[in-house]
Write an enzyme that holds these catalytic residues in place. Structure first.
Site, PDB file in Angstrom:
ATOM      1  N   GLN A 237      11.517   2.083  10.787  1.00 45.68           N
ATOM      2  CA  GLN A 237      10.150   3.460  10.371  1.00 45.68           C
ATOM      3  C   GLN A 237       9.777   4.270  10.282  1.00 45.68           C
ATOM      4  OE1 GLN A 237       8.005  -1.167  11.712  1.00 45.68           O
ATOM      5  NE2 GLN A 237       6.362   0.558  10.301  1.00 45.68           N
ATOM      6  N   ARG A 384       0.684  -4.142  12.054  1.00 43.36           N
ATOM      7  CA  ARG A 384      -0.469  -3.586  10.831  1.00 43.36           C
ATOM      8  C   ARG A 384      -1.236  -3.802  11.178  1.00 43.36           C
ATOM      9  NH1 ARG A 384       1.211  -6.572   5.610  1.00 43.36           N
ATOM     10  NH2 ARG A 384      -0.309  -5.471   4.039  1.00 43.36           N
ATOM     11  N   CYS A 385      -1.267  -2.655  11.893  1.00 47.04           N
ATOM     12  CA  CYS A 385      -2.845  -1.875  12.402  1.00 47.04           C
ATOM     13  C   CYS A 385      -2.391  -0.617  13.086  1.00 47.04           C
ATOM     14  CB  CYS A 385      -2.479  -2.936  13.915  1.00 47.04           C
ATOM     15  SG  CYS A 385      -3.559  -2.686  15.826  1.00 47.04           S
ATOM     16  N   GLU A 760      -3.571  -2.320   6.451  1.00 47.55           N
ATOM     17  CA  GLU A 760      -4.198  -2.470   7.578  1.00 47.55           C
ATOM     18  C   GLU A 760      -4.945  -3.551   7.498  1.00 47.55           C
ATOM     19  OE1 GLU A 760      -1.937   0.273   8.202  1.00 47.55           O
ATOM     20  OE2 GLU A 760      -0.300  -0.882   8.530  1.00 47.55           O
TER      21      GLU A 760
HETATM   22  O1  CDP Z   1       1.754   3.567   5.340  1.00 44.04           O
HETATM   23  P1  CDP Z   1       1.296   2.152   5.051  1.00 44.04           P
HETATM   24  O2  CDP Z   1       1.939   3.222   3.484  1.00 44.04           O
HETATM   25  O3  CDP Z   1       1.668   0.843   5.352  1.00 44.04           O
HETATM   26  O4  CDP Z   1      -0.307   2.155   3.760  1.00 44.04           O
HETATM   27  P2  CDP Z   1      -0.953   2.702   3.290  1.00 44.04           P
HETATM   28  O5  CDP Z   1      -1.046   4.678   3.172  1.00 44.04           O
HETATM   29  O6  CDP Z   1      -2.516   1.951   3.566  1.00 44.04           O
HETATM   30  O7  CDP Z   1      -0.338   2.927   1.625  1.00 44.04           O
HETATM   31  C1  CDP Z   1       0.037   1.170   1.469  1.00 44.04           C
HETATM   32  C2  CDP Z   1       0.343   1.200  -0.179  1.00 44.04           C
HETATM   33  O8  CDP Z   1      -1.040   0.865  -0.831  1.00 44.04           O
HETATM   34  C3  CDP Z   1       0.764   2.820  -0.240  1.00 44.04           C
HETATM   35  O9  CDP Z   1       1.769   2.093  -1.582  1.00 44.04           O
HETATM   36  C4  CDP Z   1       0.336   3.206  -1.032  1.00 44.04           C
HETATM   37  O10 CDP Z   1       0.374   4.138  -1.908  1.00 44.04           O
HETATM   38  C5  CDP Z   1      -1.028   2.588  -1.895  1.00 44.04           C
HETATM   39  N1  CDP Z   1      -2.569   3.374  -1.433  1.00 44.04           N
HETATM   40  C6  CDP Z   1      -3.224   3.290  -2.518  1.00 44.04           C
HETATM   41  O11 CDP Z   1      -2.355   3.118  -3.650  1.00 44.04           O
HETATM   42  N2  CDP Z   1      -4.960   3.088  -2.456  1.00 44.04           N
HETATM   43  C7  CDP Z   1      -4.805   4.258  -1.929  1.00 44.04           C
HETATM   44  N3  CDP Z   1      -6.138   4.813  -1.577  1.00 44.04           N
HETATM   45  C8  CDP Z   1      -4.227   3.711  -0.405  1.00 44.04           C
HETATM   46  C9  CDP Z   1      -3.493   3.250   0.172  1.00 44.04           C
END
Ligand code: CDP
Length: 806
Positions: A237, A384-385, A760
């Site tokens: 990761q 997932r946190c 998360e």
């Molecule tokens: O770090 P990780 O990618 O697990 O988590 P995240 O930043 O929460 O993003 C997860 C997915 O959700 C990504 O594809 C982000 O682009 C999308 N996302 C989104 O569309 N809009 C947001 N405000 C936050 C996340």
């Protein structure tokens, strides 16, 4: 304008930028079986490694005999701690400042600990070799219950730490103690409790569980003796961090290490840490001069590479008689297993657990965390946190329900009474965080209106009366949860991993034809970064998302970043993407001004290009600017159109949400039915609503699994009794409830596009919603708190202990 000229709406839509439900571009290969995972990698002459593992949870290793194993056809080598000592790799540093055995050195400290690594020409031969290695053990007394770890006569687990009175996080109180971490004002908190009209105190435990990505942890290591270069393909990761760690512990120059994370089949925190398999495969490749593959199986994954939670939280709230909270006191006993290998930013031995004041305006609070060793697997990953936020949210959300019960108040009303108000943001919590933005009352009221919460409560009252009259054996629970997360680790002022600040990065290169490639320090494991990162760039620079290729996971080509976990990608890398795009746009503006023969300040941005203010027909599209960047830039300007941004966020982001679970439980069987689950999330600006919905569905399904049965459980001898999917609850579509999703939008004031993380959130908010539903169902029968997980048997047992089984 003729009829063929696209409208502003059509031009905006063509970009598929922010807010668009763009289809996932990566699914074209995933749905056709064309993904490229570690186990797809087959290199010429590749060897395979497999572990001999300990059947004991605590034992001295008297001898290891490999003679018979080496006779198995195809077996080439058996690596033990003695072999690793010759290259100084018998132990490795952990992310938490402890050290960990790579292979058993004199003793074993948990069941299935790695004892020897058998290297063979194929996986089957390696497995046969494993069964022929003879290890002589002398069993030692076992500690599984963390409450017994610090008993005066508790056996010494970590003999290597003998005589050490302090560790990476300060003094140690006992030979099995790791650290004590304290935050908040003890005196003021104690005073608040003395003055309180009402107090509650409860031991709220969050059981040990484990992420279960479809693809287990694995790698291929290939050492090129001629060039002195090591290439590692792995399910990482955080590939750049792996490169730096390997360089530091293997003493190889960092430029000679190439780390590649290809497609990854789910991570959920499981693939953040460094595991013995990686070290052994690398050493085996250096020793044999051949590529070596290591792939763990499901039982190995569940029992050895990392764990999550195992937090035992004694929680007290002080309040006035009309329900205003006045103080919070929490003591956590944290079971870290045999080695402290928790994956947290360096200065945070209990992660961001000090978000435990949650969404409520506690004037004072005090928190103490004691970390202890036990004979369980190491790990402590954020499943997932975001670094122990799930534990914190569970703790406060259960405690608020317990307080509501004691006060005879509705749990939703108690929350509304104590929320941080919109005008209080940026809000400074009693335990030290600055919440960036929030509108909790609006979110909670939307949840209550959409679900008709008041009607559900009336129905519950009727059902309870019917139960008491003996007309039904079903009880109904309403599980309210309102969580505040802290994601986006993180600002260099308070977050680093092994001394590296937790920034993230993006490099964008635009090609002459108006297309481009963007590379980041993050690494998607299913979150859809290839889709959403291109959407941010599309909106920023007016090039269709389809024309931007997103590439992650190769440390030779991607700029240095700290990787993907804890919903940090959008808050940190997402910001870097916007900032890199803005650098592109700034240079593009200079080129456009030169070509349109005006001053830069006379230009205004218009969806997909620059227009001369007041002269709408004088327009240059970004596509044309890309071409011009390669042939007619202003005098003195370098040709080309590319930019890189390393983004150090000024603060974390604080997503939040209001969840409701409606559950019916049959008291005679313990069987539950999730009648309804409503999840309202606020993650600020929404990049892709469809991907957000997918993230929420996935996170809720994991929350459901954890709350309702998923547990890594040990017997008294230290044997893992839930080490396979026969025993470890893994919900399928059959068991999984239907999810209703909703949202509000409260942008982050410091993020370039106002976005907060979301991945998360559903796990953080989901677990307390399920647990509160079960507890709410039983509460009218006199129960205060039933520990998770709430499987059928435990529900039945709760009913029995409450005397309702006739
Ligand atoms: O770090 P990780 O990618 O697990 O988590 P995240 O930043 O929460 O993003 C997860 C997915 O959700 C990504 O594809 C982000 O682009 C999308 N996302 C989104 O569309 N809009 C947001 N405000 C936050 C996340």
């Amino acid at each position: 304008m003729n009829d063929m000229t696209p409208t502003r709406e059509q031009r905006t839509a063509a970009l598929e930028g922010l807010g668009c439900k763009r289809k996932r571009v990566e699914d074209v290969r995933f749905t056709q079986g064309k993904g490229n995972y570690i186990d797809d990698l087959k290199l010429p002459g590749m060897l395979h490694g497999d572990f001999v593992r300990s059947p004991h949870a605590h034992a001295r290793v008297k001898s290891i005999n490999s003679d018979e194993a080496l006779k198995v056809p195809g077996v080439l080598a058996v690596i033990t701690a003695e072999t690793l000592k010759t290259v100084n790799l018998a132990w490795m540093p952990t992310l938490a400042g402890d050290v960990q055995m790579v292979l058993a050195d004199g003793k074993v400290l948990f069941q299935n600990q790695e004892v020897a690594f058998v290297v063979a020409t194929d996986r089957y031969a390696a497995d046969d070799g494993v069964s022929k290695v003879v290890v002589e053990y002398e069993p030692l007394p076992v500690i599984i219950d963390p409450f017994k770890s610090m008993a005066p006569d508790a056996p010494v687990l970590r003999e290597d730490l003998s005589g050490k009175t302090s560790g990476a996080h300060g003094p140690r109180k006992h030979h099995n103690h790791i650290f004590e971490w304290t935050v908040g004002d003890k005196e003021l908190t104690d005073a608040a409790f003395k003055k309180a009209d009402v107090t509650i105190k409860e031991l709220i435990s969050y059981h040990r569980t484990h992420p279960s990505p479809l693809e287990t942890c694995q790698c291929v290591c290939s050492f090129d003796k001629i060039k002195g270069e090591l290439t590692i393909w792995g399910t990482f990761q955080a590939p750049h961090v792996i490169r730096t760690v390997v360089s530091l512990i293997a003493k190889l120059p960092e430029q000679k290490i190439h780390v590649i994370s290809p497609d990854i089949g789910g991570g959920f925190g499981n693939k953040v840490g460094a595991y013995p398999g990686y070290i052994c495969a690398a050493v085996a490749s250096i020793v044999t001069g051949k590529p070596v593959k290591w792939v763990e199986d499901r039982i190995e994954n569940l029992t050895a590479t990392s764990f999550a939670r195992d937090y035992h939280m004694t929680t007290e709230i002080a309040a006035t008689k009309d329900g205003k909270v006045t103080g919070l006191r929490v003591h956590v006993l944290a079971d870290h297993g045999a080695f402290d290998a928790c994956a947290d930013p360096s200065k945070w031995p209990a992660g961001f657990f000090n978000i435990v004041t949650g969404s409520y305006d506690f004037p004072v609070a005090h928190l103490t965390v004691d970390g202890v060793y036990s004979n369980k697997a190491p790990g402590g990953v954020a499943y997932r946190c975001s670094f122990r936020v799930t534990e914190a949210a569970y703790c406060i959300e259960r405690a608020m329900d317990i307080l509501a019960q004691k006060l005879g108040m509705d749990p939703a009303e108690l929350r509304l009474k104590n929320f941080v108000r919109r005008e209080q943001f940026p809000y400074h919590s009693a335990l030290g965080w600055e919440y960036d933005s929030g509108d909790y009352h609006t979110a909670m009221r939307k949840m209550m209106e959409t679900t008709d919460y008041a009607a559900l409560r009336r129905e519950q009252a009727d059902k309870r009366a019917a139960f008491k009259r003996g007309e039904t054996r079903e009880i109904m629970g309403l599980g309210v949860s309102f969580f505040t997360e802290i994601v986006g680790a993180g600002p260099s002022k308070n977050c680093d991993i092994l001394g590296i600040a937790m920034f993230d990065s993006c490099e964008i290169r635009m090609h002459p034809t108006g297309a481009g490639i963007a590379r980041m320090g993050t690494k998607s494991q299913g979150q859809g970064h290839e889709t959403t990162w291109a959407q941010i760039i599309a909106s920023e620079i007016g090039i269709p998302a389809d024309n931007i290729m997103v590439e992650e996971g190769n440390t030779d080509t991607a700029p240095y970043g700290l990787g993907t976990y804890g919903s940090r990608s959008t808050p940190v890398a997402g910001a870097a993407i916007a900032m890199a795009a803005r650098k592109i746009k700034a240079k593009a503006q200079m080129i456009a001004a030169y070509k349109l023969e005006v001053h830069e300040d006379d230009l205004e941005w218009d969806i997909d290009g620059f227009r001369v203010k007041g002269l709408p027909e004088k327009f240059m599209s970004m596509k044309d600017i890309c071409w011009a960047a390669y042939n007619s830039v202003p005098p003195g300007m370098e040709p080309g159109l590319e930019a890189v941004s390393y983004y150090d966020p000024p603060n974390m982001t604080y997503p939040f949400g209001a969840y409701l679970c409606v559950m019916d439980i049959d008291v005679d069987t313990g069987v539950y039915k999730v009648r309804r689950f409503y999840a309202l999330d606020d993650c600020g600006t929404r990049i892709n609503p469809m991907i957000i919905e997918g993230q929420v569905h996935g996170g809720l399904t994991e929350a459901f699994a954890i709350a309702m049965g998923q547990e890594i459980r040990y017997d008294e001898g230290g044997n893992v009794v839930t080490g396979s999917f026969m025993d470890f609850f893994m919900p399928t579509a059959v068991e999984t409830p239907h999810w209703e999703t909703d949202f509000t939008v409260t942008p982050s004031p410091h993020h370039p596009i106002g976005a907060k993380g979301v991945g998360e959130s559903p796990n953080v908010g989901g677990v307390p919603a399920f647990s509160n539903a079960v507890n709410d169902a039983f509460s009218f029968l006199g129960s205060t708190h039933i520990q998770m997980p709430h499987d059928y048997w435990r529900n039945w047992r709760a009913a029995k202990s409450l005397g309702v089984l006739g």
